[in-house]
Design an enzyme around this catalytic site. Structure first.
Site, mmCIF file in Angstrom:
data_model
loop_
_atom_site.group_PDB
_atom_site.id
_atom_site.type_symbol
_atom_site.label_atom_id
_atom_site.label_comp_id
_atom_site.label_asym_id
_atom_site.label_seq_id
_atom_site.Cartn_x
_atom_site.Cartn_y
_atom_site.Cartn_z
ATOM 1 N N ASP A 277 41.251 62.983 9.769
ATOM 2 C CA ASP A 277 42.586 63.560 9.556
ATOM 3 C C ASP A 277 43.393 62.631 8.659
ATOM 4 O O ASP A 277 42.951 61.527 8.311
ATOM 5 C CB ASP A 277 43.260 63.724 10.920
ATOM 6 C CG ASP A 277 44.482 64.611 10.886
ATOM 7 O OD1 ASP A 277 44.778 65.176 9.815
ATOM 8 O OD2 ASP A 277 45.144 64.737 11.928
ATOM 9 N N ASP B 242 49.149 71.717 10.430
ATOM 10 C CA ASP B 242 50.164 71.682 11.479
ATOM 11 C C ASP B 242 50.991 72.962 11.509
ATOM 12 O O ASP B 242 52.135 72.994 11.039
ATOM 13 C CB ASP B 242 51.069 70.473 11.269
ATOM 14 C CG ASP B 242 50.303 69.161 11.357
ATOM 15 O OD1 ASP B 242 49.155 69.185 11.817
ATOM 16 O OD2 ASP B 242 50.857 68.125 10.967
#
Length: 924
Positions: A513, A600
């Site tokens: 990530d 997100d």
């Protein structure tokens, strides 16, 4: 995973932030090269091909291109460029334009291509002193106009399909020696000044030093007869790209955008610079092979809001046409033209260049359970046991950053995760796996082995002054490994070895990530562009020529991170087991190493709806293994939204629930029992189709077609499909229309192809193109195409591993000719033994007389224990009186049950082994 902008210190709050802060990210007017190039609209291109320099050798035409001073009657040459046109396999061409003798080498993107493209033949057929005509083996022609330079690519019917530089927007800014410019100040003194933006520019408090000066490149691309263009992910508006004459262009610049907004052309985590154009006549594509920040303008002349203020319209008033313009901050002009001419063909051409997704481990197609963060081993064990308690299948538990020792990667929290090997063993005993996160930022802490080694060995990215770059991320003060340095890459890969990462095993997989890279206190929440990366140097290269700047490689950085992780995971098991990796940063070629997710998102209906076009755009750009955080990363999904998201996620390639650290816990059993039952049902539907998913991913690996597909791909002659992006195809046999609005009691569905579509729940056929589908909270609108056969497994267990030897059901949906066909792929699900022909790839065919199961590859075999438990035949009008199974020397009469209400015939327990061919014969 998560996103936060850091101020001067690592102190931040989340609860008060509810939307993207646009001020943190540049507009085109704030991006020096975008503002400069977008205003570049010459009436005539200054670029000319020197016909005397043309040389055709093999598959390549090489020549000199020059620019001249239009104000000079002598036509003085200003700059010289090296031009190449290459003919490549699969009806693809490559056009390259670089400075003939640059002051410094210009960066050429390195990792996107899957090896060197295969050559085709190229023949010069005409040279009339103003134009060249060339042809490849497939009969596609390229017409090059010399003055001004223009390239037209003709399809096999002799019609122009793609045209380059028709709007005169080709530009390669030559590298220049920096010279101080002086002006007289108010007191008559000469003072040094700089042209604004040439050798540096600022954004907010950040200054970019630009030591090479301006070096941008630009090219316009025209698509005659195109209705729409698609691709260039990652963005949050629709599948069909919109005209950008009002507002900013589409931006490709990998960024960590907190709570990104929808229906936007802003940059987010991924940048795949491939664009497809489609209309009734053809599909074509261009791949802009450049890893620098890129802006792309689109003008669709059929759009009612098109104005001519941005591009110089040289179209003769054509209405069916789309123009695009690619603008990158650095690099060279390097563009692949893919001549199609169908969606299938052009998608394959792109995959031929950048590589297909290898067959993923089968477990990764199951359900994944994640949260930032499961707090300790007891929490992990409790969640794992509750999936069994509530009879919900699950394959993978995930751990976010809190599992580490103070956010130092390749370590475990010594208290909360003191016994990782035991924790992993408890999962693997049930056939489950663990995924842990490792981000590219490295905590700058004395005594941390990774930081100490990287500092001593010089493995960090450098700042503009040549010192280790220091930014802020989750650990606080952080530095970033320079994956362009082979020694740093090797060192990083070796950290994945079991002896270097105690507690891991072959059943522990990885999540990379924050690899845009995310830098909380950097410009636009990322690394400064004037940071320095490793560059192999030639004799005599020093100073600026001895390193690449981050501006050159930014969109590629995450790909180098992934390759290093992939190499490490392969090395730790001696290349035997397939790794699973998830990434947030995306670039061309990412699919070779990792799955992706849409970042997100929020627990809102609009984000659920947006996940469909976002993943479709990524899929046609090579990244089929895509999904969104089920339930939304931010906020809390109430029961109805959570139910609909599970139902949608069950039919997206990557199926993972994930949530923010400050959200209320939302495991399926924490909802009311009626909702838990619905979430269980959605998961079980996913597991029943795992072998269909697995077969599609195998076929993608060898054929290059997306696993999830926009309707226009399968039905390219149906204009109704061109803009549909709220439903999609799973393979060519299932049509999925998720419910994405609150309180829905019905939805409108378009069923293309003038064919039968069967409701996957009731087997009731639909012949009309448009239907209104009633939906209850338990209804997932899924339709099986008439003429297809789908493999299923109905014995749902706690994980996919435990279902490996379970029997198959085959669902046969008949077309109007009472026929159908399908395929099935079987292997061990985890190793590379399929490369040694240890697999089964079978074709299943049905007609009114026979149903056959035969091997497509007779040299491949796999000792599966699975057998045929049931055959469901939908749409049967004249049922047979008897059926008989023949496998080898054994003949067995079969039991049949006819359901007259929906014309379904069920063959019960044929018992055939799926490891050998068989035939079912029908008698009437």
């Amino acid at each position: 995973m998560k996103t936060l902008a850091l101020l001067a210190v690592v102190v931040f709050t989340i609860s008060g932030i509810c939307a993207v802060d646009r001020n943190k990210f540049k507009t085109c007017d704030q991006s020096g090269f975008c503002k400069r190039l977008r205003a570049f609209k010459p009436e005539k291109s200054q670029y000319e091909l020197n016909l005397d320099s043309v040389l055709v050798h093999g598959n390549v035409l090489s020549a000199e291109v020059v620019t001249r001073d239009p104000a000079d009657e002598k036509r003085t040459v200003l700059w010289q460029y090296a031009f190449k046109l290459s003919a490549l396999a699969d009806s693809t061409f490559r056009v390259e334009l670089d400075e003939a003798d640059p002051l410094y080498p210009r960066y050429r993107t390195q990792l996107a291509l899957d090896g060197e493209p295969r050559p085709d033949s190229l023949k010069l057929t005409s040279n009339d002193n103003s134009k060249l005509t060339l042809v490849n083996k497939q009969g596609h022609k390229v017409v090059i106009t010399a003055k001004p330079l223009k390239l037209e690519f003709l399809d096999q019917n002799g019609e122009v399909a793609v045209v380059l530089n028709e709007n005169s927007q080709l530009l390669v800014e030559p590298l220049r020696v920096r010279r101080e410019k002086t002006e007289e100040d108010g007191d008559g003194n000469q003072v040094n000044v700089e042209e604004e933006g040439t050798w540096g520019e600022s954004f907010q408090s950040h200054h970019d030093s630009k030591p090479r000066g301006n070096e941008a490149v630009s090219l316009d691309v025209g698509f005659p007869e195109a209705d729409h263009v698609y691709g260039i992910p990652e963005h949050t508006d629709g599948l069909a790209l919109k005209t950008t004459t009002s507002g900013d262009p589409y931006r490709l610049y990998n960024l960590d955008v907190f709570e990104y907004e929808l229906d936007s052309r802003m940059a987010i985590y991924g940048s795949v610079p491939v664009m497809y154009a489609h209309g009734p006549k053809r599909t074509v594509g261009v791949f802009w092979h450049n890893s620098a920040e890129t802006w792309i303008d689109v003008v669709n002349y059929s759009d009612s809001n098109v104005v001519s203020s941005i591009v110089n319209l040289v179209t003769g008033g054509q209405k069916r046409r789309v123009d695009a313009r690619f603008m990158s901050e650095s690099g060279i002009v390097d563009v692949f033209v893919m001549m199609g001419s169908t969606p299938d063909e052009v998608f394959k051409q792109y995959i031929t260049l950048t590589g297909a997704k290898p067959i993923p481990p089968k477990f990764s197609l199951g359900y994944h359970q994640c949260r930032w963060n499961y707090v300790d081993e007891t929490d992990v064990r409790t969640v794992d046991e509750n999936f069994d308690e509530y009879d919900i299948p699950m394959d993978v538990m995930w751990l976010d950053i809190e599992y580490t020792n103070k956010k130092m990667y390749f370590t475990w929290d010594p208290i909360k995760f003191a016994n990782p090997s035991e924790m992993v063993a408890n999962l693997t005993a049930k056939g489950r796996k663990l995924v842990v996160i490792i981000d590219p930022h490295i905590k700058r802490e004395a005594g941390y082995f990774l930081h100490e080694d990287a500092t001593e060995l010089g493995y960090y990215v450098k700042d503009k002054d040549g010192k280790d770059y220091e930014g802020w991320c989750w650990p606080g003060s952080s530095s970033y490994l320079d994956f362009f340095n082979p020694a740093a890459t090797k060192y990083y890969s070796e950290r994945y070895r079991f002896e270097n990462f105690p507690g891991t095993s072959k059943d522990v997989h990885l999540w990379n990530d924050m690899n845009e890279p995310s830098v909380f206190n950097g410009p636009e929440i990322t690394m400064p562009k004037d940071c320095r990366h490793y560059k192999p140097t030639q004799d005599g290269e020093e100073g600026i020529a001895s390193f690449w700047e981050h501006r050159h490689v930014h969109n590629e950085y995450g790909l180098w991170n992934l390759r290093s992780t992939h190499d490490g995971m392969m090395d730790r098991v001696d290349g035997k087991y397939r790794p699973f990796i998830l990434t947030r940063a995306v670039f061309a070629g990412t699919q070779r190493y990792a799955a992706i997710w849409t970042g997100d998102n929020s627990a809102e209906w609009s984000f659920l709806a947006a996940s469909i076009p976002m993943c479709l755009s990524l899929a046609i750009a090579g990244n089929s293994f895509c999904g969104s955080d089920v339930g939304g990363f931010f906020k809390y999904p109430e029961a109805e939204l959570m139910t609909r998201w599970y139902q949608a996620g069950a039919y997206q390639p990557f199926f993972r629930a994930h949530s923010h650290i400050e959200t209320k816990r939302r495991e399926p059993w924490l909802y009311p029992p009626t909702t838990t039952a619905l979430l269980r049902d959605a998961n079980r539907r996913r597991y029943a189709l795992l072998d269909y998913w697995y077969t599609l991913f195998y076929e993608h690996s060898v054929q290059g077609l997306p696993v999830i597909r926009p309707l226009f791909q399968q039905y390219p002659n149906d204009p109704e499909t061109y803009t549909i992006d709220d439903e999609y195809l799973l393979g060519n046999a299932l049509l999925i229309k998720p419910v994405t609005s609150a309180g829905a009691t019905s939805i409108n569905v378009y069923l293309p192809g003038n064919t039968l579509w069967y409701d996957a729940d009731t087997y009731m056929p639909h012949t009309e193109a448009r239907i209104t589908q009633p939906v209850t909270i338990s209804k997932i609108p899924v339709y099986q195409r008439g003429g297809s056969i789908i493999p299923r497994k109905e014995r749902i267990r706690r994980s996919s591993t435990l279902m490996a030897d379970d029997p198959y059901s085959l669902v046969v949906a008949l077309d109007s000719n009472n026929s159908a066909e399908g395929t099935l792929y079987i292997d061990d699900g985890e190793t590379y033994e399929y490369k040694n022909n240890k697999f089964i790839y079978a074709k299943i065919e049905y007609n009114s007389k026979h149903m056959t199961y035969t091997f497509i590859n007779d040299n491949a075999h796999y000792p599966t224990k699975s057998w045929l438990e049931r055959v469901v035949i939908a749409g049967i009008k004249t049922p047979p009186k008897s059926a008989k199974l023949q496998q080898g020397d054994k003949s067995t009469p079969l039991q049949m049950t006819l359901h007259k209400g929906n014309d379904v015939l069920v063959l019960r327990k044929p018992g055939a082994s799926m490891g050998k061919p068989w035939t079912i014969t029908f008698a009437y």
